[in-house]
Scaffold this motif. Structure first.
Motif, PDB file in Angstrom:
ATOM      1  N   LYS A   1       0.872  -1.126   0.122  1.00  0.00           N
ATOM      2  CA  LYS A   1       0.073   0.056  -0.046  1.00  0.00           C
ATOM      3  C   LYS A   1       0.873   1.352   0.088  1.00  0.00           C
ATOM      4  N   LEU A   2       2.146   1.186   0.570  1.00  0.00           N
ATOM      5  CA  LEU A   2       3.097   2.440   0.611  1.00  0.00           C
ATOM      6  C   LEU A   2       3.777   2.326  -0.690  1.00  0.00           C
ATOM      7  N   LEU A   3       4.199   1.132  -1.105  1.00  0.00           N
ATOM      8  CA  LEU A   3       5.159   0.976  -2.226  1.00  0.00           C
ATOM      9  C   LEU A   3       4.434   1.340  -3.905  1.00  0.00           C
ATOM     10  N   ALA A   4       3.452   0.678  -3.882  1.00  0.00           N
ATOM     11  CA  ALA A   4       2.660   0.842  -5.148  1.00  0.00           C
ATOM     12  C   ALA A   4       2.560   2.309  -5.571  1.00  0.00           C
ATOM     13  N   PRO A   5       1.855   3.195  -4.878  1.00  0.00           N
ATOM     14  CA  PRO A   5       1.639   4.463  -5.397  1.00  0.00           C
ATOM     15  C   PRO A   5       2.876   5.174  -5.756  1.00  0.00           C
ATOM     16  N   ARG A   6       4.085   4.984  -5.049  1.00  0.00           N
ATOM     17  CA  ARG A   6       5.415   5.338  -5.306  1.00  0.00           C
ATOM     18  C   ARG A   6       5.810   4.992  -6.867  1.00  0.00           C
ATOM     19  N   LEU A   7       5.421   3.677  -7.110  1.00  0.00           N
ATOM     20  CA  LEU A   7       5.848   3.081  -8.526  1.00  0.00           C
ATOM     21  C   LEU A   7       4.810   3.832  -9.546  1.00  0.00           C
ATOM     22  N   SER A   8       3.740   4.049  -9.278  1.00  0.00           N
ATOM     23  CA  SER A   8       2.650   4.921 -10.098  1.00  0.00           C
ATOM     24  C   SER A   8       3.191   5.988 -10.659  1.00  0.00           C
ATOM     25  N   GLU A   9       3.646   7.229  -9.453  1.00  0.00           N
ATOM     26  CA  GLU A   9       4.252   8.270  -9.624  1.00  0.00           C
ATOM     27  C   GLU A   9       5.484   8.454 -10.541  1.00  0.00           C
ATOM     28  N   ILE A  10       6.157   7.358 -10.782  1.00  0.00           N
ATOM     29  CA  ILE A  10       7.179   7.171 -11.831  1.00  0.00           C
ATOM     30  C   ILE A  10       6.694   6.485 -13.305  1.00  0.00           C
ATOM     31  N   GLY A  11       5.650   6.390 -13.031  1.00  0.00           N
ATOM     32  CA  GLY A  11       4.874   5.801 -14.383  1.00  0.00           C
ATOM     33  C   GLY A  11       5.102   4.403 -14.669  1.00  0.00           C
ATOM     34  N   LYS A  12       5.330   3.510 -13.815  1.00  0.00           N
ATOM     35  CA  LYS A  12       5.408   2.058 -13.870  1.00  0.00           C
ATOM     36  C   LYS A  12       4.061   1.433 -13.109  1.00  0.00           C
ATOM     37  N   PRO A  13       3.460   0.816 -14.333  1.00  0.00           N
ATOM     38  CA  PRO A  13       2.235  -0.090 -13.749  1.00  0.00           C
ATOM     39  C   PRO A  13       2.726  -1.228 -13.065  1.00  0.00           C
ATOM     40  N   VAL A  14       1.923  -1.687 -11.884  1.00  0.00           N
ATOM     41  CA  VAL A  14       2.119  -2.540 -10.889  1.00  0.00           C
ATOM     42  C   VAL A  14       1.306  -3.557 -11.347  1.00  0.00           C
ATOM     43  N   HIS A  15       2.006  -4.739 -11.441  1.00  0.00           N
ATOM     44  CA  HIS A  15       1.275  -6.198 -11.695  1.00  0.00           C
ATOM     45  C   HIS A  15       1.300  -6.756 -10.455  1.00  0.00           C
ATOM     46  N   LEU A  16       0.332  -7.574  -9.842  1.00  0.00           N
ATOM     47  CA  LEU A  16       0.318  -8.147  -8.528  1.00  0.00           C
ATOM     48  C   LEU A  16      -0.029  -9.919  -9.072  1.00  0.00           C
ATOM     49  N   GLU A  17       1.210 -10.602  -8.559  1.00  0.00           N
ATOM     50  CA  GLU A  17       1.042 -12.046  -9.044  1.00  0.00           C
ATOM     51  C   GLU A  17       0.715 -12.626  -7.841  1.00  0.00           C
ATOM     52  N   THR A  18      -0.480 -13.471  -7.760  1.00  0.00           N
ATOM     53  CA  THR A  18      -0.836 -13.764  -6.384  1.00  0.00           C
ATOM     54  C   THR A  18      -1.635 -15.211  -6.581  1.00  0.00           C
ATOM     55  N   ASN A  19      -1.751 -15.713  -5.377  1.00  0.00           N
ATOM     56  CA  ASN A  19      -2.255 -17.096  -5.458  1.00  0.00           C
ATOM     57  C   ASN A  19      -3.949 -16.988  -5.378  1.00  0.00           C
ATOM     58  N   GLY A  20      -4.483 -15.726  -5.093  1.00  0.00           N
ATOM     59  CA  GLY A  20      -5.737 -15.658  -5.105  1.00  0.00           C
ATOM     60  C   GLY A  20      -6.704 -15.918  -4.046  1.00  0.00           C
ATOM     61  N   ILE A  21      -6.160 -15.809  -2.993  1.00  0.00           N
ATOM     62  CA  ILE A  21      -6.684 -16.456  -1.884  1.00  0.00           C
ATOM     63  C   ILE A  21      -7.175 -15.299  -1.033  1.00  0.00           C
ATOM     64  N   LEU A  22      -6.231 -14.310  -0.434  1.00  0.00           N
ATOM     65  CA  LEU A  22      -6.483 -13.463   0.582  1.00  0.00           C
ATOM     66  C   LEU A  22      -7.351 -12.237   0.168  1.00  0.00           C
ATOM     67  N   TYR A  23      -8.639 -12.515  -0.154  1.00  0.00           N
ATOM     68  CA  TYR A  23      -9.325 -11.403  -0.725  1.00  0.00           C
ATOM     69  C   TYR A  23      -9.435 -10.228   0.214  1.00  0.00           C
ATOM     70  N   ASN A  24      -9.408 -10.404   1.214  1.00  0.00           N
ATOM     71  CA  ASN A  24      -9.366  -9.043   2.318  1.00  0.00           C
ATOM     72  C   ASN A  24      -8.264  -8.148   2.196  1.00  0.00           C
ATOM     73  N   ASN A  25      -7.142  -9.038   1.946  1.00  0.00           N
ATOM     74  CA  ASN A  25      -5.777  -8.139   1.814  1.00  0.00           C
ATOM     75  C   ASN A  25      -5.961  -7.418   0.471  1.00  0.00           C
ATOM     76  N   LEU A  26      -6.529  -8.136  -0.649  1.00  0.00           N
ATOM     77  CA  LEU A  26      -6.600  -7.605  -1.767  1.00  0.00           C
ATOM     78  C   LEU A  26      -7.368  -6.453  -1.809  1.00  0.00           C
ATOM     79  N   LYS A  27      -8.529  -6.407  -1.052  1.00  0.00           N
ATOM     80  CA  LYS A  27      -9.530  -5.210  -0.976  1.00  0.00           C
ATOM     81  C   LYS A  27      -8.683  -3.780  -0.539  1.00  0.00           C
ATOM     82  N   GLU A  28      -7.724  -4.048   0.555  1.00  0.00           N
ATOM     83  CA  GLU A  28      -6.773  -2.922   0.980  1.00  0.00           C
ATOM     84  C   GLU A  28      -5.884  -2.492   0.015  1.00  0.00           C
TER      85      GLU A  28
END
Ligand code: SF4
Length: 221
Positions: A81-108
């Protein structure tokens, strides 16, 4: 804010619809699952701050996007949540590679993720218990953004799991790419099975593709 990070490196994306794209990978340490086919070596890590991680990413040149991978990156959702906005600021799309289980964390973190590459963990492929409820809820949230699904096909993968995955995809009424990934790209005996499953998905109008892991074929990280 610190996270346990196994490695940060630049390579090509070997899986899914962004196969071949140049990315910087942040491999987070630790996973909440134990898939039978797991080949991710997570035997070491360094504790890094968000700032240290960001600086290390910026030290690479000529990459298109950043991939948060693991292990399971969503175990570190506060860090993301802290790192990803910094990457967006420098124009780098953020890809999340996940096992698709922790949906409450994804919401955040979903608001600061650009692409979600999620797994469907078929019980017959992983040797794990059923995770359909978790995948269903996860996909509902992930589909707010660009999302595609990967599933590993091995010698034990069953028709039942294929049909259950189709039921979930149909519930969502969205054209989500669905990637069949052979457990081992060199096992030719899997080819007829992959074709057979591909035809089942096609018959149900699922946007399916068979894609082996390119980094394994090319022998790169
Ligand atoms: S989810 Fe991925 S990293 Fe975790 S055990 Fe399964 S294959 Fe390995």
């Amino acid at each position: 804010m610190n996270a346990k990070i196994s490695e940060i490196f630049k390579s090509i994306q070997g899986e899914g619809v962004y196969q071949g794209e140049s990315q910087v990978f942040i491999r987070f340490y630790g996973c909440n699952l134990r898939c039978s086919f797991c080949d991710t070596k997570l035997d070491f890590y360094t504790e890094k701050t968000v700032e240290e991680t960001f600086k290390q990413i910026c030290s690479f040149e000529n990459f298109a996007s950043v991939s948060l991978t693991g292990g399971e990156p969503l175990l570190n959702w506060k860090f993301i949540k802290l790192l990803a906005p910094r990457l967006s600021e420098i124009g780098k799309p953020v890809h999340l590679e996940t096992n698709g289980i922790l949906y409450n964390n994804l919401k955040e973190v979903i608001n600061c993720i650009d692409v979600v590459a999620m797994d469907f963990k078929f019980p017959s492929s992983t040797g794990l218990c059923e995770l359909w409820k978790e995948h269903r809820e996860f996909l509902r949230i992930a589909s707010q953004k660009e999302v595609f699904i990967k599933t590993v096909i091995g010698k034990n993968t069953t028709n039942e799991d294929v049909f259950e995955s189709i039921r979930i995809l149909k519930e969502l009424k969205a054209d989500i790419p669905f990637i069949l990934q052979p457990e081992n790209p060199y096992e030719s005996f899997l080819q007829p099975k992959l074709k057979y499953f591909e035809n089942i998905y096609k018959d149900k109008n699922i946007n399916v593709k068979i894609l082996p892991q390119l980094h394994k074929v090319l022998g790169v990280k």
